[in-house]
Design a protein around this motif. Structure first.
Motif, PDB file in Angstrom:
ATOM      1  N   GLU A 157     -44.993 -31.954 -24.608  1.00  0.00           N
ATOM      2  CA  GLU A 157     -45.456 -30.606 -24.908  1.00  0.00           C
ATOM      3  C   GLU A 157     -45.286 -29.653 -23.725  1.00  0.00           C
ATOM      4  OE1 GLU A 157     -46.752 -29.558 -27.768  1.00  0.00           O
ATOM      5  OE2 GLU A 157     -46.889 -31.462 -28.840  1.00  0.00           O
ATOM      6  N   LEU A 158     -44.815 -30.169 -22.591  1.00  0.00           N
ATOM      7  CA  LEU A 158     -44.821 -29.389 -21.360  1.00  0.00           C
ATOM      8  C   LEU A 158     -44.067 -28.074 -21.502  1.00  0.00           C
ATOM      9  CD1 LEU A 158     -45.743 -29.299 -18.454  1.00  0.00           C
ATOM     10  CD2 LEU A 158     -43.687 -30.530 -17.787  1.00  0.00           C
ATOM     11  N   ARG A 159     -42.868 -28.118 -22.065  1.00  0.00           N
ATOM     12  CA  ARG A 159     -42.063 -26.906 -22.146  1.00  0.00           C
ATOM     13  C   ARG A 159     -42.620 -25.932 -23.190  1.00  0.00           C
ATOM     14  NH1 ARG A 159     -35.662 -27.466 -22.601  1.00  0.00           N
ATOM     15  NH2 ARG A 159     -36.096 -28.299 -20.523  1.00  0.00           N
ATOM     16  N   SER A 160     -42.909 -26.426 -24.383  1.00  0.00           N
ATOM     17  CA  SER A 160     -43.336 -25.530 -25.458  1.00  0.00           C
ATOM     18  C   SER A 160     -44.736 -24.972 -25.232  1.00  0.00           C
ATOM     19  CB  SER A 160     -43.276 -26.260 -26.802  1.00  0.00           C
ATOM     20  OG  SER A 160     -44.171 -27.361 -26.821  1.00  0.00           O
ATOM     21  N   GLN A 161     -45.598 -25.735 -24.549  1.00  0.00           N
ATOM     22  CA  GLN A 161     -46.983 -25.312 -24.360  1.00  0.00           C
ATOM     23  C   GLN A 161     -47.290 -24.889 -22.922  1.00  0.00           C
ATOM     24  OE1 GLN A 161     -49.318 -24.989 -26.816  1.00  0.00           O
ATOM     25  NE2 GLN A 161     -47.684 -25.492 -28.256  1.00  0.00           N
ATOM     26  N   LEU A 162     -46.250 -24.609 -22.141  1.00  0.00           N
ATOM     27  CA  LEU A 162     -46.455 -24.257 -20.732  1.00  0.00           C
ATOM     28  C   LEU A 162     -47.348 -23.023 -20.559  1.00  0.00           C
ATOM     29  CD1 LEU A 162     -45.811 -25.054 -17.852  1.00  0.00           C
ATOM     30  CD2 LEU A 162     -43.755 -23.617 -17.968  1.00  0.00           C
ATOM     31  N   PRO A 163     -47.173 -21.946 -21.350  1.00  0.00           N
ATOM     32  CA  PRO A 163     -48.092 -20.794 -21.188  1.00  0.00           C
ATOM     33  C   PRO A 163     -49.557 -21.158 -21.435  1.00  0.00           C
ATOM     34  CG  PRO A 163     -46.147 -20.164 -22.450  1.00  0.00           C
ATOM     35  CD  PRO A 163     -46.109 -21.657 -22.329  1.00  0.00           C
ATOM     36  N   VAL A 164     -49.803 -21.993 -22.448  1.00  0.00           N
ATOM     37  CA  VAL A 164     -51.186 -22.410 -22.733  1.00  0.00           C
ATOM     38  C   VAL A 164     -51.724 -23.255 -21.594  1.00  0.00           C
ATOM     39  CG1 VAL A 164     -52.636 -23.784 -24.273  1.00  0.00           C
ATOM     40  CG2 VAL A 164     -50.889 -22.285 -25.232  1.00  0.00           C
ATOM     41  N   MET A 165     -50.900 -24.158 -21.078  1.00  0.00           N
ATOM     42  CA  MET A 165     -51.323 -24.996 -19.957  1.00  0.00           C
ATOM     43  C   MET A 165     -51.655 -24.144 -18.735  1.00  0.00           C
ATOM     44  SD  MET A 165     -48.673 -28.210 -20.188  1.00  0.00           S
ATOM     45  CE  MET A 165     -48.709 -29.381 -21.549  1.00  0.00           C
ATOM     46  N   ALA A 166     -50.793 -23.154 -18.457  1.00  0.00           N
ATOM     47  CA  ALA A 166     -51.052 -22.266 -17.318  1.00  0.00           C
ATOM     48  C   ALA A 166     -52.338 -21.481 -17.530  1.00  0.00           C
ATOM     49  CB  ALA A 166     -49.867 -21.317 -17.127  1.00  0.00           C
ATOM     50  N   GLY A 167     -52.566 -21.029 -18.758  1.00  0.00           N
ATOM     51  CA  GLY A 167     -53.802 -20.309 -19.058  1.00  0.00           C
ATOM     52  C   GLY A 167     -55.027 -21.178 -18.860  1.00  0.00           C
ATOM     53  N   ALA A 168     -54.941 -22.450 -19.238  1.00  0.00           N
ATOM     54  CA  ALA A 168     -56.062 -23.366 -19.051  1.00  0.00           C
ATOM     55  C   ALA A 168     -56.356 -23.576 -17.569  1.00  0.00           C
ATOM     56  CB  ALA A 168     -55.762 -24.703 -19.732  1.00  0.00           C
ATOM     57  N   SER A 225     -63.502 -32.763 -38.391  1.00  0.00           N
ATOM     58  CA  SER A 225     -64.350 -32.756 -39.581  1.00  0.00           C
ATOM     59  C   SER A 225     -64.418 -31.375 -40.224  1.00  0.00           C
ATOM     60  CB  SER A 225     -65.769 -33.225 -39.222  1.00  0.00           C
ATOM     61  OG  SER A 225     -66.460 -32.234 -38.468  1.00  0.00           O
ATOM     62  N   ARG A 226     -64.081 -30.332 -39.459  1.00  0.00           N
ATOM     63  CA  ARG A 226     -64.128 -28.973 -39.991  1.00  0.00           C
ATOM     64  C   ARG A 226     -62.813 -28.549 -40.632  1.00  0.00           C
ATOM     65  NH1 ARG A 226     -68.404 -25.769 -38.650  1.00  0.00           N
ATOM     66  NH2 ARG A 226     -67.533 -24.651 -40.442  1.00  0.00           N
ATOM     67  N   VAL A 227     -61.687 -29.037 -40.096  1.00  0.00           N
ATOM     68  CA  VAL A 227     -60.378 -28.713 -40.667  1.00  0.00           C
ATOM     69  C   VAL A 227     -59.518 -29.972 -40.668  1.00  0.00           C
ATOM     70  CG1 VAL A 227     -60.411 -26.295 -39.925  1.00  0.00           C
ATOM     71  CG2 VAL A 227     -59.423 -28.023 -38.428  1.00  0.00           C
ATOM     72  N   THR A 228     -58.585 -30.054 -41.621  1.00  0.00           N
ATOM     73  CA  THR A 228     -57.644 -31.177 -41.675  1.00  0.00           C
ATOM     74  C   THR A 228     -56.269 -30.650 -41.306  1.00  0.00           C
ATOM     75  OG1 THR A 228     -58.931 -32.231 -43.426  1.00  0.00           O
ATOM     76  CG2 THR A 228     -56.679 -32.988 -43.126  1.00  0.00           C
ATOM     77  N   ASP A 229     -55.886 -30.834 -40.066  1.00  0.00           N
ATOM     78  CA  ASP A 229     -54.619 -30.294 -39.581  1.00  0.00           C
ATOM     79  C   ASP A 229     -54.211 -31.069 -38.329  1.00  0.00           C
ATOM     80  OD1 ASP A 229     -52.683 -28.450 -38.193  1.00  0.00           O
ATOM     81  OD2 ASP A 229     -53.143 -27.205 -39.928  1.00  0.00           O
ATOM     82  N   SER A 230     -52.941 -31.463 -38.267  1.00  0.00           N
ATOM     83  CA  SER A 230     -52.469 -32.247 -37.127  1.00  0.00           C
ATOM     84  C   SER A 230     -52.489 -31.450 -35.833  1.00  0.00           C
ATOM     85  CB  SER A 230     -51.037 -32.746 -37.391  1.00  0.00           C
ATOM     86  OG  SER A 230     -50.157 -31.653 -37.577  1.00  0.00           O
ATOM     87  N   ARG A 231     -52.543 -30.111 -35.924  1.00  0.00           N
ATOM     88  CA  ARG A 231     -52.552 -29.298 -34.703  1.00  0.00           C
ATOM     89  C   ARG A 231     -53.822 -29.481 -33.890  1.00  0.00           C
ATOM     90  NH1 ARG A 231     -50.769 -23.655 -37.397  1.00  0.00           N
ATOM     91  NH2 ARG A 231     -52.098 -24.523 -39.029  1.00  0.00           N
ATOM     92  N   VAL A 232     -54.899 -29.931 -34.501  1.00  0.00           N
ATOM     93  CA  VAL A 232     -56.127 -30.186 -33.742  1.00  0.00           C
ATOM     94  C   VAL A 232     -55.881 -31.283 -32.712  1.00  0.00           C
ATOM     95  CG1 VAL A 232     -58.503 -31.005 -33.871  1.00  0.00           C
ATOM     96  CG2 VAL A 232     -57.654 -29.419 -35.601  1.00  0.00           C
ATOM     97  N   ASN A 233     -55.352 -32.421 -33.159  1.00  0.00           N
ATOM     98  CA  ASN A 233     -55.095 -33.532 -32.237  1.00  0.00           C
ATOM     99  C   ASN A 233     -53.966 -33.216 -31.266  1.00  0.00           C
ATOM    100  OD1 ASN A 233     -57.104 -35.240 -33.272  1.00  0.00           O
ATOM    101  ND2 ASN A 233     -55.768 -35.945 -34.912  1.00  0.00           N
ATOM    102  N   ASN A 234     -52.959 -32.465 -31.721  1.00  0.00           N
ATOM    103  CA  ASN A 234     -51.871 -32.082 -30.820  1.00  0.00           C
ATOM    104  C   ASN A 234     -52.393 -31.189 -29.696  1.00  0.00           C
ATOM    105  OD1 ASN A 234     -50.044 -33.481 -32.367  1.00  0.00           O
ATOM    106  ND2 ASN A 234     -49.347 -31.700 -33.518  1.00  0.00           N
ATOM    107  N   GLY A 235     -53.275 -30.247 -30.039  1.00  0.00           N
ATOM    108  CA  GLY A 235     -53.855 -29.381 -29.021  1.00  0.00           C
ATOM    109  C   GLY A 235     -54.699 -30.159 -28.025  1.00  0.00           C
TER     110      GLY A 235
END
Length: 516
Positions: A73-84, A484-494
């Motif tokens: 995920e490093l390349r695609s999520q680099l802005p989010v990682m930098a923000g964190a 438990s609140r939403v069923t979506d693979s993006r939760v675990n990916n995030g």
């Protein structure tokens, strides 16, 4: 006796549900604090080496599991990682400035509290290593931890309630959370590569029967003609779209006919195959077989040629009936091996982790080092990403990884609780404790608000933001609540995107806070 008694009672406490969450392993910490508070002579009697060993096992196994996702995920999520990273650094500034300048609280207490609102056990260890009195960070951690869980749950609930959430850069739901299998009767002549979802690996075929022919493994498909039957596998929406393009749902299901072609889940326990892609297995060339799904832990993944396999994966193979034994033998399929651990790769990996933990850099009164909390974690991430080096397989079977991780975490928390309980008794239930609570509540609200605003500003979806916040805080109980609140693979990916990175950044910030 005391250590394992604390683990026993703490584990029982961890099973008790408090509203939407359970304490889990943290129950061991709180029981340890209670027992340690009974007598000041308990702390000196507890062997500190047990804590270091437990922590090393925990962070190394976390690194092995999270490393592949982090680098993927490093390349695609680099802005989010930098923000964190920015959010964590600003939180450290807020906690340090408000706590030290505003309330006169010393650095070790604040560092432990910062680790607590980040629920990072390795961060607590880093604070203890950098402090003259290891009990002080433990007091801050014990106060901050429950605050973090409660406040984060409130944030997750608020995000889940938001139905209108613009996600400019995260419109897809990623991999489907649930896979379906459907036999389709072809009514429109179509090239297989033109079927929606095939090119981007969202739909695959497992079995195929040409009109008037026998059922066969779906390999090398060309043009599909009216009267053909084909078994599609994928998410519900993707399979529906492919079905509409090809024709309609067939009145019969090819998988019910197992005379010539059969299917079953085979356990991958052959270490020679671990770390290789599905294409590199060569099942088609060797046995005329194909893989349709891979189950890893509790997650069912749609198979594709580039998917990298690891030990303990359950591979669903479609194959000629007479080749079942050969395929099972080739993949391993031995239950007794799913909990086996290579002492060579585990020992060497931890050795390398401890080696990179030793070097340190000093800035004035502050000394920065990876330490036992981050050294094995970094090495585990690298080796987990590499998966194997020649004959050495670095990854562990999923069950073995989770078992070692749990044992390590329980040992560490039990020892920390026992050695810090008396100091917790003296400091937590006082005016000083109330001041520390106020600082940590401010820090937690600022921290989580920053992370949510950054994710939203970067165009992340509501679901991925919930996962990012869970990984940012770093607590599996929070991730479970989000799921438990939403069923979506993006939760675990995030969650996977930020979990390991956040631990490393927190460890650096914690060592800086200790020097206040």
């Amino acid at each position: 006796m005391a250590v394992f008694a604390v683990i026993t009672v703490g584990a029982l406490l961890g099973m008790v549900r408090f509203g939407p969450v359970k304490l889990g392993a943290a129950g061991v910490l709180f029981v340890g604090l209670l027992v340690g508070a009974l007598d000041k002579d308990i702390a000196p009697a507890v062997p500190a080496g047990v804590s270091a060993l437990g922590l090393a096992l925990y962070v190394y196994t976390v690194g092995l599991e999270s490393g592949p996702a982090f680098f993927r995920e490093l390349r695609s999520q680099l802005p989010v990682m930098a923000g964190a990273v920015v959010a964590l650094a600003l939180t450290a500034v807020v906690v340090g400035y408000v706590g030290h300048s505003g309330f006169g609280i010393s650095g070790p207490f604040l560092a432990g509290g910062y680790a607590g609102i980040g629920t990072t056990t390795p961060g607590l260890a880093a604070a203890q290593e950098a402090s003259a009195d290891p009990a002080q960070p433990a007091v801050g951690y014990a106060i901050g931890y429950p605050l973090a869980v409660v406040i984060t749950i409130l944030f997750i609930s608020a995000i889940a309630a938001r139905r209108r959430w613009v996600a400019r850069r995260d419109p897809d739901s990623g991999l489907p959370p649930v896979l379906v299998t459907r036999t389709v009767q072809v009514e429109h002549e179509t090239a297989w590569g033109e079927v929606p979802g095939v090119a981007d690996h969202r739909v695959l075929a497992s079995e195929y029967r040409p009109e008037g022919g026998e059922v066969q493994v779906a390999r090398g498909l060309g043009r599909l003609r009216p009267g053909d039957l084909i078994v599609l596998v994928g998410g519900e929406d993707d399979v529906r779209a492919a079905t509409e393009r090809l024709g309609s749902t067939a009145p019969v299901h090819l998988l019910d006919n197992r005379r010539t072609v059969d299917y079953r889940r085979v356990l991958l326990t052959n270490p020679v195959l671990a770390g290789h892609t599905i294409a590199e297995l060569g099942l088609g060339e060797r046995y005329g077989a194909a893989v349709s799904r891979v189950r890893r832990g509790d997650v069912d993944m749609l198979a594709h040629d580039d998917l990298v396999l690891q030990l303990d994966d359950r591979v669903r193979v479609v194959m000629p009936r007479e080749r079942i034994t050969e395929v099972s033998t080739y993949l391993g399929d031995t239950e007794t091996k799913v909990s086996e651990v290579s002492a060579v790769s585990l020992g060497l990996g931890l050795t390398l982790g401890f080696l990179i933990a030793i070097p340190s850099v000093t800035f004035g009164s502050t000394t920065l080092a990876l330490g036992t909390g981050a050294g094995p974690l970094v090495m585990g991430m690298i080796l987990g990403w590499r998966r194997r080096t020649g004959p050495l397989v670095w990854t562990l079977p999923t069950r073995a990884n989770l078992t070692l991780r749990q044992i390590g975490l329980l040992l560490f928390l039990a020892v920390v609780g026992l050695t810090s309980g008396y100091s917790f008794r003296q400091n937590a239930f006082s005016l000083f404790g109330l001041k520390l609570v106020a600082v940590l509540v401010i820090g937690a609200v600022v921290s989580y608000t920053l992370m949510v605003l950054i994710a939203k500003a970067l165009g992340q979806s509501r679901e991925r933001t919930m996962g990012l916040l869970s990984g940012y805080v770093g607590n599996p109980a929070i991730t479970a609540y989000a799921n438990s609140r939403v069923t979506d693979s993006r939760v675990n990916n995030g969650y996977s995107t930020l979990f390991a990175l956040a631990i490393l950044v927190k460890i650096v910030c914690i060592q800086l806070i200790v020097g206040l």
